[in-house]
Enzyme design. Structure first.
Site, PDB file in Angstrom:
ATOM      1  N   ASP A 177     -21.611   2.583 -24.200  1.00 28.59           N
ATOM      2  CA  ASP A 177     -20.286   2.048 -23.822  1.00 28.59           C
ATOM      3  C   ASP A 177     -19.382   1.669 -24.706  1.00 28.59           C
ATOM      4  O   ASP A 177     -20.533   0.384 -24.968  1.00 28.59           O
ATOM      5  CB  ASP A 177     -20.690   1.243 -22.539  1.00 28.59           C
ATOM      6  CG  ASP A 177     -21.757   2.203 -21.482  1.00 28.59           C
ATOM      7  OD1 ASP A 177     -21.344   3.416 -21.575  1.00 28.59           O
ATOM      8  OD2 ASP A 177     -22.583   1.427 -20.430  1.00 28.59           O
TER       9      ASP A 177
ATOM     10  N   ASP B 106     -18.601   8.421 -18.246  1.00 26.46           N
ATOM     11  CA  ASP B 106     -18.046   8.004 -17.170  1.00 26.46           C
ATOM     12  C   ASP B 106     -16.433   8.196 -16.786  1.00 26.46           C
ATOM     13  O   ASP B 106     -16.624   8.166 -15.186  1.00 26.46           O
ATOM     14  CB  ASP B 106     -18.093   5.775 -17.399  1.00 26.46           C
ATOM     15  CG  ASP B 106     -19.129   6.030 -17.721  1.00 26.46           C
ATOM     16  OD1 ASP B 106     -20.588   6.568 -17.545  1.00 26.46           O
ATOM     17  OD2 ASP B 106     -19.685   4.944 -18.023  1.00 26.46           O
TER      18      ASP B 106
END
Length: 160
Positions: free
Chosen positions: A120, A138
């Site tokens: 991330d 995402d």
């Protein structure tokens, strides 16, 4: 036939964008680095998430983690892809939405399977609002889900 190819191309583009962006971050941003891209509003970092969204499931023992974060998602995404490819009467925007969800889901699964964690790297801060740290997969899943919800409002015929 062209519709099925288009769906697969959209899924692969989502996976490719996700994997390319994560590869760039892994190679160029030190773990836990904090780079201000747009003042304090857009932050670039490099965090490895061994759980699901927002670290959910991070502390599971290995077998439940394998089942809930790899086997179950792979099964669901493959079934969803198969169903979308088989349906001939789906709205084109709904097809795009599902392709985003599937592509983003597969992008994160690739990380979990190959690296044991998901990379991330983005965080957005606007005033008191602050997102968790996320990646392009995402973003794909979120866009897809929001589009499905938007298309579903008032339309009872949407089913996969």
């Amino acid at each position: 036939m062209y519709k099925k190819i288009g769906i697969l191309v959209l899924v692969l583009l989502n996976i490719g964008c996700d994997q390319l962006s994560k590869d760039i971050v892994r190679k160029n941003v030190a773990p836990m680095d904090y780079i201000q891209v747009v003042r304090e509003n857009l932050i670039l970092t490099n965090v490895e998430n061994t759980g699901a969204m927002l670290g959910f499931g991070q502390n599971l023992s290995p077998i439940p983690k394998l089942i809930f974060l790899q086997i179950l998602p792979v099964s669901v995404l493959l079934i969803l892809l198969f169903r979308v490819l088989q349906k001939s009467n789906l709205n084109k925007w709904l097809i795009i939405a599902f392709a985003f969800v599937i592509g983003g889901g597969i992008g994160n699964l690739i990380d979990r399977i190959i690296h044991g964690s998901v990379t991330d790297f983005f965080q957005i801060k606007i005033g008191i609002l602050r997102t968790g740290i996320f990646n392009m997969a995402d973003v794909s899943v979120t866009i897809g889900v929001l589009l499905i919800l938007f298309l579903s409002i008032g339309n009872k015929k949407i089913a996969v």
